[in-house]
Write an enzyme that holds these catalytic residues in place. Structure first.
Site, PDB file in Angstrom:
ATOM      1  N   GLN A   1      48.750 -87.957 -22.040  1.00 30.47           N
ATOM      2  CA  GLN A   1      48.424 -89.144 -21.254  1.00 30.47           C
ATOM      3  C   GLN A   1      46.956 -89.513 -21.401  1.00 30.47           C
ATOM      4  OE1 GLN A   1      50.749 -90.937 -19.808  1.00 30.47           O
ATOM      5  NE2 GLN A   1      49.341 -92.493 -19.046  1.00 30.47           N
TER       6      GLN A   1
ATOM      7  N   ALA B   1      49.067 -96.095 -17.361  1.00 30.12           N
ATOM      8  CA  ALA B   1      48.635 -95.314 -16.216  1.00 30.12           C
ATOM      9  C   ALA B   1      47.445 -94.419 -16.563  1.00 30.12           C
ATOM     10  CB  ALA B   1      49.785 -94.442 -15.720  1.00 30.12           C
TER      11      ALA B   1
ATOM     12  N   SER C   1      50.658 -90.909 -14.080  1.00 33.57           N
ATOM     13  CA  SER C   1      51.895 -91.295 -14.764  1.00 33.57           C
ATOM     14  C   SER C   1      53.048 -90.420 -14.296  1.00 33.57           C
ATOM     15  CB  SER C   1      51.746 -91.152 -16.276  1.00 33.57           C
ATOM     16  OG  SER C   1      52.998 -91.285 -16.919  1.00 33.57           O
TER      17      SER C   1
ATOM     18  N   HIS D   1      55.601 -89.720 -15.851  1.00 33.44           N
ATOM     19  CA  HIS D   1      56.092 -88.897 -16.955  1.00 33.44           C
ATOM     20  C   HIS D   1      55.477 -87.498 -16.933  1.00 33.44           C
ATOM     21  CE1 HIS D   1      58.462 -91.920 -19.128  1.00 33.44           C
ATOM     22  NE2 HIS D   1      57.551 -92.781 -18.689  1.00 33.44           N
TER      23      HIS D   1
ATOM     24  N   ASP E   1      62.467 -92.688 -19.681  1.00 38.65           N
ATOM     25  CA  ASP E   1      62.782 -94.046 -20.111  1.00 38.65           C
ATOM     26  C   ASP E   1      64.044 -93.980 -20.953  1.00 38.65           C
ATOM     27  OD1 ASP E   1      60.387 -94.762 -18.944  1.00 38.65           O
ATOM     28  OD2 ASP E   1      59.286 -94.721 -20.840  1.00 38.65           O
TER      29      ASP E   1
ATOM     30  N   GLU F   1      60.836-102.527 -14.325  1.00 39.48           N
ATOM     31  CA  GLU F   1      61.164-101.725 -15.497  1.00 39.48           C
ATOM     32  C   GLU F   1      62.554-101.142 -15.324  1.00 39.48           C
ATOM     33  OE1 GLU F   1      58.129 -98.845 -16.310  1.00 39.48           O
ATOM     34  OE2 GLU F   1      56.629-100.373 -16.803  1.00 39.48           O
TER      35      GLU F   1
ATOM     36  N   TRP G   1      64.341 -99.740 -17.350  1.00 42.33           N
ATOM     37  CA  TRP G   1      64.553 -98.563 -18.195  1.00 42.33           C
ATOM     38  C   TRP G   1      63.929 -97.283 -17.654  1.00 42.33           C
ATOM     39  CZ3 TRP G   1      61.363-102.702 -19.169  1.00 42.33           C
ATOM     40  CH2 TRP G   1      59.984-102.442 -19.190  1.00 42.33           C
ATOM     41  N   HIS G   2      63.054 -97.386 -16.665  1.00 43.12           N
ATOM     42  CA  HIS G   2      62.326 -96.212 -16.176  1.00 43.12           C
ATOM     43  C   HIS G   2      63.073 -95.598 -14.994  1.00 43.12           C
ATOM     44  CE1 HIS G   2      58.540 -93.894 -15.300  1.00 43.12           C
ATOM     45  NE2 HIS G   2      59.117 -93.862 -14.104  1.00 43.12           N
TER      46      HIS G   2
END
Length: 263
Positions: free
Chosen positions: A146, A167, A172, A174, A181, A230, A232-233
């Protein structure tokens, strides 16, 4: 998010559109971890709302400063522009995901925390039975990744513009190992607003909560989450939290109200 044009699935695995999910434009390395004990969802929810003499709480809607989360291991941990993970946090229960991805080879992006991995597999299998072929695009991202990603965008576009779609390190989702995603198998609309118009997005909006996942950045909640819609997230929060959030049309911020922070 800006649409960078039509890319092949292979290209999309290396360079996603500009969004809160923007990922490193080169492959991540694989990391492994050991099993970690999880507290129950009810305990996590209680911890999110109840403070102790040693623990400060702050509104999840607070936008004054950046707060370090008190329990990064919680499946309900709040990570956004104002709540960050400790810089040294690395999930110690990351496992390889047993679901298809739009790219091949080993990568940290094919890992999630153990608590989320099995539910994700069940969700993908259920979608397939309904004629929906899902594929992963990017899951876990290390803090190091990141940092490199954010610095890359700052160097390219400047910090002010970069913050609109990427981010800061530590903020983030993630990095929690609880976010992924997703796209269709061909990856055609991966991490683009066009994905929100696909059958895959429609299926996820209807069924993801039954497997403990939420669409983390829902449409119409941009002022709450700080990010554009979003589809997809996905974020794993577990059951029954995911179903309650979806049924109430809430965000994670709204669901948690007051959350514990270490500073």
């Amino acid at each position: 998010m800006n649409n960078k044009g039509i890319l092949t699935a292979a290209a999309m695995s290396a360079l996603l559109g500009l969004s809160a999910c923007s990922q490193w434009p080169w492959s991540g390395s694989s990391n492994s971890g050991s099993t970690q004990t999880h507290s129950s969802l009810n305990n996590q929810k209680a911890q999110s709302h109840d403070s102790s003499p040693q623990q400060n709480t702050v509104s999840a809607m607070n936008q004054n400063g950046i707060h370090v989360v008190a329990d990064p291991r919680s499946t309900l941990v709040l990570v956004n522009k104002y709540f960050k993970l400790p810089n040294d946090y690395v999930p110690n229960d990351l496992v390889d995901l047993d679901v298809p991805f739009i790219f091949s080879g080993k990568s940290e992006k094919k890992k999630m925390r153990r608590a989320a991995a099995a539910p994700l597999k069940r969700m993908f299998d259920a979608a397939k039975k309904d004629g929906i072929q899902l594929a992963g695009v990017s899951a876990y991202r290390s803090h190091k990744s990141q940092v490199a990603l954010f610095n890359y965008y700052v160097q390219r576009d400047g910090e002010k513009k970069a913050l609109n779609y990427s981010a800061r390190p530590g903020t983030s989702e993630h990095e929690t190992g609880l976010a992924i995603d997703v796209s269709g198998m061909n990856g055609k609309y991966a991490a683009t607003q066009e994905f929100g118009k696909t059958p895959e997005a429609a299926w996820l909006a209807k069924h993801a909560q039954d497997y403990g996942f939420i669409v983390r950045y829902p449409e119409g909640k941009e002022s709450v989450t700080g990010y554009e819609y979003e589809a997809w997230h996905l974020r794993y929060v577990g059951l029954p939290a995911a179903q309650k959030i979806a049924q109430a049309h809430e965000t994670l911020e709204e669901y948690l109200n007051d959350v514990p922070v270490s500073q």
